[in-house]
Design an enzyme around this catalytic site. Structure first.
Site, short mmCIF file in Angstrom:
data_model
loop_
_atom_site.label_atom_id
_atom_site.label_comp_id
_atom_site.label_asym_id
_atom_site.label_seq_id
_atom_site.Cartn_x
_atom_site.Cartn_y
_atom_site.Cartn_z
CB ALA A 70 -3.01 0.87 3.57
N GLY A 115 -7.32 2.84 2.59
CA GLY A 115 -7.40 2.94 3.88
C GLY A 115 -7.96 4.44 4.42
CD GLU A 118 -10.72 0.27 4.28
OE1 GLU A 118 -9.39 0.11 3.98
OE2 GLU A 118 -11.06 -0.91 4.39
CD GLU A 138 -9.08 -0.86 -0.64
OE1 GLU A 138 -9.97 -0.46 -1.34
OE2 GLU A 138 -8.87 -0.29 0.63
N1 COA Z 1 1.09 4.08 -0.54
C1 COA Z 1 2.47 4.20 -0.62
N2 COA Z 1 2.63 5.52 -1.43
C2 COA Z 1 1.92 6.19 -1.82
C3 COA Z 1 0.43 5.80 -1.82
C4 COA Z 1 0.08 4.84 -1.13
N3 COA Z 1 -1.19 4.24 -1.10
N4 COA Z 1 -0.28 7.02 -2.53
C5 COA Z 1 0.41 7.70 -3.02
N5 COA Z 1 1.87 7.51 -2.51
C6 COA Z 1 3.21 8.10 -3.01
C7 COA Z 1 3.53 7.76 -4.41
O1 COA Z 1 4.29 6.69 -4.49
C8 COA Z 1 4.54 9.08 -4.61
O2 COA Z 1 5.84 8.76 -3.90
P1 COA Z 1 7.00 8.96 -4.85
O3 COA Z 1 7.12 10.41 -4.89
O4 COA Z 1 8.13 8.43 -3.56
O5 COA Z 1 7.16 8.08 -6.16
C9 COA Z 1 3.71 10.12 -3.78
O6 COA Z 1 2.82 9.48 -2.94
C10 COA Z 1 2.86 10.97 -4.75
O7 COA Z 1 1.87 10.20 -5.47
P2 COA Z 1 1.54 10.19 -7.06
O8 COA Z 1 1.17 8.59 -7.43
O9 COA Z 1 3.11 10.64 -7.48
O10 COA Z 1 0.55 11.44 -7.13
P3 COA Z 1 -0.37 11.43 -8.36
O11 COA Z 1 -0.98 12.95 -8.17
O12 COA Z 1 0.27 11.36 -9.66
O13 COA Z 1 -1.52 10.23 -8.23
C11 COA Z 1 -2.92 9.18 -6.66
C12 COA Z 1 -2.33 10.61 -6.98
C13 COA Z 1 -3.77 9.16 -5.45
C14 COA Z 1 -4.03 8.93 -7.91
C15 COA Z 1 -1.84 7.98 -6.66
O14 COA Z 1 -0.90 8.40 -5.79
C16 COA Z 1 -2.49 6.61 -6.12
O15 COA Z 1 -2.99 6.08 -7.22
N6 COA Z 1 -2.21 6.33 -5.26
C17 COA Z 1 -2.58 4.86 -4.46
C18 COA Z 1 -3.93 5.10 -4.27
C19 COA Z 1 -4.45 3.53 -3.63
O16 COA Z 1 -4.36 2.65 -4.68
N7 COA Z 1 -4.90 3.42 -2.50
C20 COA Z 1 -5.24 2.16 -1.97
C21 COA Z 1 -4.15 1.36 -1.16
S1 COA Z 1 -4.69 -0.03 -0.44
#
Ligand code: COA
Length: 264
Positions: A70, A115, A118, A138
């Site tokens: 999400a 999400g 999910e 989460e």
């Molecule tokens: N919501 C909003 N934005 C997200 C996102 C999320 N769940 N997951 C990734 N993004 C965005 C990042 O903020 C980033 O945006 P920006 O370039 O404007 O800063 C872009 O997507 C790329 O992500 P980034 O974190 O730079 O890539 P990465 O390869 O370094 O890391 C992940 C990848 C998946 C490990 C990392 O993005 C992450 O941990 N995301 C969240 C995962 C999460 O906790 N999901 C559950 C949410 S309830």
């Protein structure tokens, strides 16, 4: 034929009787904001209603992610009421996918977190690329899964394994997901979609009403006692036995030819 509406964050492609639904926000790793959830719901409704569609593949646009969760920008602002509303919107989407009359298959082409996992859990079967990472992180954000993860993951892999994933919050890799039965197969990323299309095409070659009723028997039966589930199965078996589809399937076998299903 019902039209899939014009969309910004979701892309739908058609290949014969297959529909491919791409979550299409690659700059945010396909994170689910309100618009994306609304568009996915609209796309699923239109494809479910379209008799020419035999199976639906859900995947993520870009190389890196299926869906990274999400949208945390949205989650960060939510209070009690909008938090509950948000969970309900995501849950409604997952129920729509689960209740779709056609097979819905997840092609997990990278991160499927929160999400994103999910969404995949609401699909009928899941396949992953070899570089996929899946999990429910989460609790590391100080929240709990809200789009069905606390309910569907334990039903799929058992509560012990699910609770470890939910309480630890660490993603697992594709091979581990295969080992615990969270995905049905793992393919190289470059060939994932082609392999999933082949498997989906096998399903599409089967009787469409039989597919719908078999799915219904499994999905509804999962919430019933064994006896109620067997009653449901017998009822649905009775229904399918009254169809032209059954006559065609049997006739094709006896005449040693391929069945010709009534699919527009
Ligand atoms: N919501 C909003 N934005 C997200 C996102 C999320 N769940 N997951 C990734 N993004 C965005 C990042 O903020 C980033 O945006 P920006 O370039 O404007 O800063 C872009 O997507 C790329 O992500 P980034 O974190 O730079 O890539 P990465 O390869 O370094 O890391 C992940 C990848 C998946 C490990 C990392 O993005 C992450 O941990 N995301 C969240 C995962 C999460 O906790 N999901 C559950 C949410 S309830």
């Amino acid at each position: 034929m019902p039209e899939v509406p014009e969309m910004q964050n979701v892309m739908v492609e058609r290949e014969g009787h297959l529909a491919l639904v791409y979550v299409n926000r690659p700059s945010k790793l396909n994170a689910l904001d309100d618009l994306t959830i609304a568009e996915l719901s609209a796309a699923m409704a239109a494809l479910d209603d379209d008799d020419a569609v035999g199976a639906i593949i859900v995947t993520g646009a870009g190389e890196k992610a299926f869906v990274a969760g999400a949208d945390i920008q949205v989650l960060a602002k939510q209070g009690v009421l909008d938090g509950k509303e948000n969970a309900r919107r995501g849950q409604a989407l997952t129920l729509r996918m689960e209740n779709c009359r056609k097979p819905v298959i997840a092609a997990i082409n990278g991160f499927a977190l929160g999400g994103g996992l999910e969404l995949a859990l609401a699909c009928d079967v899941r396949f992953a690329s070899d570089n996929a990472k899946v999990g429910l992180p989460e609790v590391s954000l100080g929240i709990i899964p809200g789009y069905g993860g606390t309910q569907r993951l334990p039903r799929l892999v058992g509560s012990g394994v699910a609770l470890q994933m939910i309480l630890q919050g660490d993603p697992i890799d594709a091979q581990e997901a295969l080992r615990i039965g969270l995905v049905n197969g793992v393919f190289e990323q470059a060939s994932l979609l082609d392999e999933v299309k082949k498997l989906a095409s096998r399903m599409v070659s089967r009787g469409p009403q039989a597919l719908a009723l078999a799915k219904q028997a499994v999905r509804r039966g999962a919430h019933m006692s064994l006896q109620d589930g067997l009653d449901l199965e017998a009822d649905l078996f009775g229904i399918i036995s009254s169809t032209d589809e059954m006559k065609e399937g049997m006739a094709a076998f006896l005449e040693k030819r391929k069945p010709s299903w009534l699919r527009k």
